[in-house]
Design a protein around this motif. Sequence first.
Motif, PDB file in Angstrom:
ATOM      1  N   VAL A  77      32.559  24.413  43.912  1.00  0.00           N
ATOM      2  CA  VAL A  77      31.369  24.255  44.745  1.00  0.00           C
ATOM      3  C   VAL A  77      30.860  22.826  44.606  1.00  0.00           C
ATOM      4  CG1 VAL A  77      29.015  25.061  45.176  1.00  0.00           C
ATOM      5  CG2 VAL A  77      30.779  26.673  44.481  1.00  0.00           C
ATOM      6  N   GLY A  78      30.677  22.165  45.747  1.00  0.00           N
ATOM      7  CA  GLY A  78      30.129  20.819  45.765  1.00  0.00           C
ATOM      8  C   GLY A  78      31.154  19.722  45.567  1.00  0.00           C
ATOM      9  N   VAL A  79      32.438  20.066  45.501  1.00  0.00           N
ATOM     10  CA  VAL A  79      33.484  19.065  45.309  1.00  0.00           C
ATOM     11  C   VAL A  79      34.261  18.925  46.603  1.00  0.00           C
ATOM     12  CG1 VAL A  79      35.550  18.463  44.010  1.00  0.00           C
ATOM     13  CG2 VAL A  79      33.639  19.587  42.866  1.00  0.00           C
ATOM     14  N   ARG A  80      34.431  17.693  47.036  1.00  0.00           N
ATOM     15  CA  ARG A  80      35.139  17.433  48.288  1.00  0.00           C
ATOM     16  C   ARG A  80      36.627  17.732  48.124  1.00  0.00           C
ATOM     17  NH1 ARG A  80      35.163  11.821  51.719  1.00  0.00           N
ATOM     18  NH2 ARG A  80      36.782  12.448  53.169  1.00  0.00           N
ATOM     19  N   SER A 177      22.709  30.249  47.280  1.00  0.00           N
ATOM     20  CA  SER A 177      23.485  30.388  48.512  1.00  0.00           C
ATOM     21  C   SER A 177      24.493  29.247  48.596  1.00  0.00           C
ATOM     22  CB  SER A 177      22.579  30.397  49.743  1.00  0.00           C
ATOM     23  OG  SER A 177      22.017  29.123  49.933  1.00  0.00           O
ATOM     24  N   VAL A 178      25.528  29.482  49.375  1.00  0.00           N
ATOM     25  CA  VAL A 178      26.549  28.448  49.582  1.00  0.00           C
ATOM     26  C   VAL A 178      26.885  28.370  51.054  1.00  0.00           C
ATOM     27  CG1 VAL A 178      27.622  28.611  47.299  1.00  0.00           C
ATOM     28  CG2 VAL A 178      28.445  30.065  49.126  1.00  0.00           C
ATOM     29  N   ARG A 179      27.260  27.181  51.487  1.00  0.00           N
ATOM     30  CA  ARG A 179      27.798  27.002  52.834  1.00  0.00           C
ATOM     31  C   ARG A 179      29.281  26.764  52.701  1.00  0.00           C
ATOM     32  NH1 ARG A 179      23.221  23.739  56.156  1.00  0.00           N
ATOM     33  NH2 ARG A 179      21.748  25.462  56.132  1.00  0.00           N
ATOM     34  N   ILE A 180      30.039  27.438  53.529  1.00  0.00           N
ATOM     35  CA  ILE A 180      31.494  27.379  53.466  1.00  0.00           C
ATOM     36  C   ILE A 180      32.009  26.769  54.763  1.00  0.00           C
ATOM     37  CG2 ILE A 180      33.587  28.743  53.161  1.00  0.00           C
ATOM     38  CD1 ILE A 180      31.802  30.932  51.892  1.00  0.00           C
ATOM     39  N   LEU A 181      32.756  25.688  54.629  1.00  0.00           N
ATOM     40  CA  LEU A 181      33.399  25.063  55.770  1.00  0.00           C
ATOM     41  C   LEU A 181      34.777  25.687  55.918  1.00  0.00           C
ATOM     42  CD1 LEU A 181      33.190  22.863  57.942  1.00  0.00           C
ATOM     43  CD2 LEU A 181      34.311  21.312  56.327  1.00  0.00           C
ATOM     44  N   LEU A 182      35.042  26.266  57.081  1.00  0.00           N
ATOM     45  CA  LEU A 182      36.286  27.002  57.310  1.00  0.00           C
ATOM     46  C   LEU A 182      37.258  26.205  58.161  1.00  0.00           C
ATOM     47  CD1 LEU A 182      34.617  30.409  58.185  1.00  0.00           C
ATOM     48  CD2 LEU A 182      35.610  29.742  56.004  1.00  0.00           C
TER      49      LEU A 182
END
Length: 187
Positions: A77-80, A177-182
């Motif tokens: 989480v939070g790592v590109r 909460s987290v946002r997930i890029l799909l």
Amino acid sequence: MAKRDLREDEATLWRMVVRDIKPLRSPRAPRRAVPVAKIEPPAPMPEAARSVPVVTRRSFVPAPSVKAAPRPVELSVGVRAPGLDDTSWKRLSRGKMKVDARLDLHGYVVQEAFERLYDFMQRARVRNWRCVEVVTGLGSGQTSGLIRRELPLWLQRGDLRSMVLAVVHPHEANHGSVRILLKTRRR
């Protein structure tokens, strides 16, 4: 390069290596009986020669080269993630990317939460959503935040990991909460 004669120990070792090898046959070639030469086991070596490492038949059998499929980079989480362009990463990490759908897992038992997340991710794949948000909550009580801690592990599973590009917290102070890029399908 000049050809050299094999020493007796090298010749014996070579005979041991090739004794089980059978020649390949052409499907059109007639079958012939090939006489098999008997090979006597090598004579025991003197004590002085035993200090040299013993080479066995297995030493010459090459290990099968199996090309493993490249494993995806572990999800954090939070790592590109590698392969993610600058614009998308900046928009996602700064909370500027439009969220296509939101899943709230408050009040669920861990197993039910996983089933809901799995169904949600499959629906996201079918609908070709780009960014989704999953609300786990911070948790309270004795088992505080089990779903929040398990979510990255669930997303790391092979069937879900192949869909995910990156995961971030939408706000630095809110880790509930987290946002997930799909990944999306090309149209």
